[in-house]
Scaffold this motif. Structure first.
Motif, PDB file in Angstrom:
ATOM      1  N   LEU A 150       0.868  -1.175   0.000  1.00 25.41           N
ATOM      2  CA  LEU A 150       0.000   0.000   0.000  1.00 25.41           C
ATOM      3  C   LEU A 150       0.910   1.232   0.000  1.00 25.41           C
ATOM      4  CD1 LEU A 150      -2.490  -1.262   2.742  1.00 25.41           C
ATOM      5  CD2 LEU A 150      -2.605  -1.608   0.271  1.00 25.41           C
ATOM      6  N   HIS A 153       0.866   4.614   2.545  1.00 22.14           N
ATOM      7  CA  HIS A 153      -0.346   4.358   3.337  1.00 22.14           C
ATOM      8  C   HIS A 153      -0.301   4.983   4.726  1.00 22.14           C
ATOM      9  CE1 HIS A 153      -4.048   2.090   3.905  1.00 22.14           C
ATOM     10  NE2 HIS A 153      -3.637   1.751   5.101  1.00 22.14           N
ATOM     11  N   HIS A 160       5.556  10.032   4.549  1.00 21.66           N
ATOM     12  CA  HIS A 160       4.625   9.040   4.010  1.00 21.66           C
ATOM     13  C   HIS A 160       5.401   7.763   3.702  1.00 21.66           C
ATOM     14  CE1 HIS A 160       1.398  11.941   3.673  1.00 21.66           C
ATOM     15  NE2 HIS A 160       2.262  12.784   3.148  1.00 21.66           N
ATOM     16  N   ASP A 162       5.406   3.389   2.707  1.00 23.94           N
ATOM     17  CA  ASP A 162       4.698   2.251   2.120  1.00 23.94           C
ATOM     18  C   ASP A 162       4.488   1.173   3.180  1.00 23.94           C
ATOM     19  OD1 ASP A 162       4.995   3.650  -0.196  1.00 23.94           O
ATOM     20  OD2 ASP A 162       6.588   2.386  -1.007  1.00 23.94           O
ATOM     21  N   SER A 165       1.402  -5.642   3.093  1.00 20.31           N
ATOM     22  CA  SER A 165       0.261  -6.328   3.682  1.00 20.31           C
ATOM     23  C   SER A 165       0.383  -7.836   3.448  1.00 20.31           C
ATOM     24  CB  SER A 165      -0.973  -5.747   2.986  1.00 20.31           C
ATOM     25  OG  SER A 165      -2.114  -6.361   3.424  1.00 20.31           O
TER      26      SER A 165
END
Ligand SMILES: CC(C)(COP(=O)(O)OP(=O)(O)OC[C@H]1O[C@@H](n2cnc3c(N)ncnc32)[C@H](O)[C@@H]1OP(=O)(O)O)[C@@H](O)C(=O)NCCC(=O)NCCS
Length: 172
Positions: A150, A153, A160, A162, A165
């Protein structure tokens, strides 16, 4: 209480608070987790531990202290379930002095069994920052599959990042 070959997973007690503050207060723990504050101030561990009973009351959020067989507390592991959908999120940290002994993977296996067995879950999932590959190794060790990245995310310390998942179904 869950037992593995080398570990005992037990509920936290208020008496564990100084140890939690010491281990979780290490900046390396807050750096790659979402909910652990830094600095980890006096009283925060007591407040966190005192919530656990209420969280477990609805059988949807369980937290264990990860202890070695000589009763040394080395970390924490938790699952937060959505029982309607039969899924749970898995989270964990291990005190820095105890990294790379296989403790998190060993504790994680016991908690996954508890989730599929006692809670009857269909799916257990977890997430880690892209720059935290050790946590990805744990998820792989737990038989999870990487399901996606993501992008941007989460915002961590103003940056910011990543999020990777992972998930495993009971039938996998
Ligand atoms: C992630 C964490 C819980 C792992 O705990 P642990 O008890 O050391 O985990 P294990 O020993 O079971 O497994 C670690 C795996 O990562 C691997 N590893 C360690 N450092 C690594 C690195 N820099 N890059 C890639 N893999 C690494 C180890 O070789 C091992 O993999 P293997 O079993 O395939 O050999 C621990 O590092 C931690 O608490 N980190 C800070 C908090 C955190 O990130 N929590 C998870 C948030 S998603």
């Amino acid at each position: 209480m869950l037992k593995t070959e080398r570990l005992l997973l037990r509920p936290f007690a208020l008496a564990d608070a100084p140890r939690v503050q010491l281990l979780a207060g290490d900046p390396r723990i807050a750096d790659t987790t979402m909910a652990i504050p830094h600095p980890y101030l006096d009283g925060m561990a007591e407040e966190w531990i005192s919530q656990h009973d209420a969280l477990w009351r609805d059988r949807d959020h369980a937290v264990w202290a990860i202890c070695t067989r000589d009763a040394t507390l080395v970390g924490a592991i938790n699952i937060a379930a959505n029982l309607r959908d039969g899924r749970a999120w898995l989270g964990y940290w291990i005190g820095h002095a105890y990294w790379n002994n296989g403790y998190c993977s060993e504790a994680g296996r016991a908690v996954m069994e508890f989730g599929y067995g006692y809670l009857g879950l269909h799916r257990i999932f977890a997430e880690h920052l892209l720059r935290n590959p050790a946590s990805g190794r744990v998820m792989k060790n737990l038989g999870m599959r990487q399901e996606g990245i993501l992008r941007g995310h989460v915002k961590k310390n103003g940056v910011h990042e990543d999020l990777v998942s992972w998930g495993r179904l009971r039938t996998d």
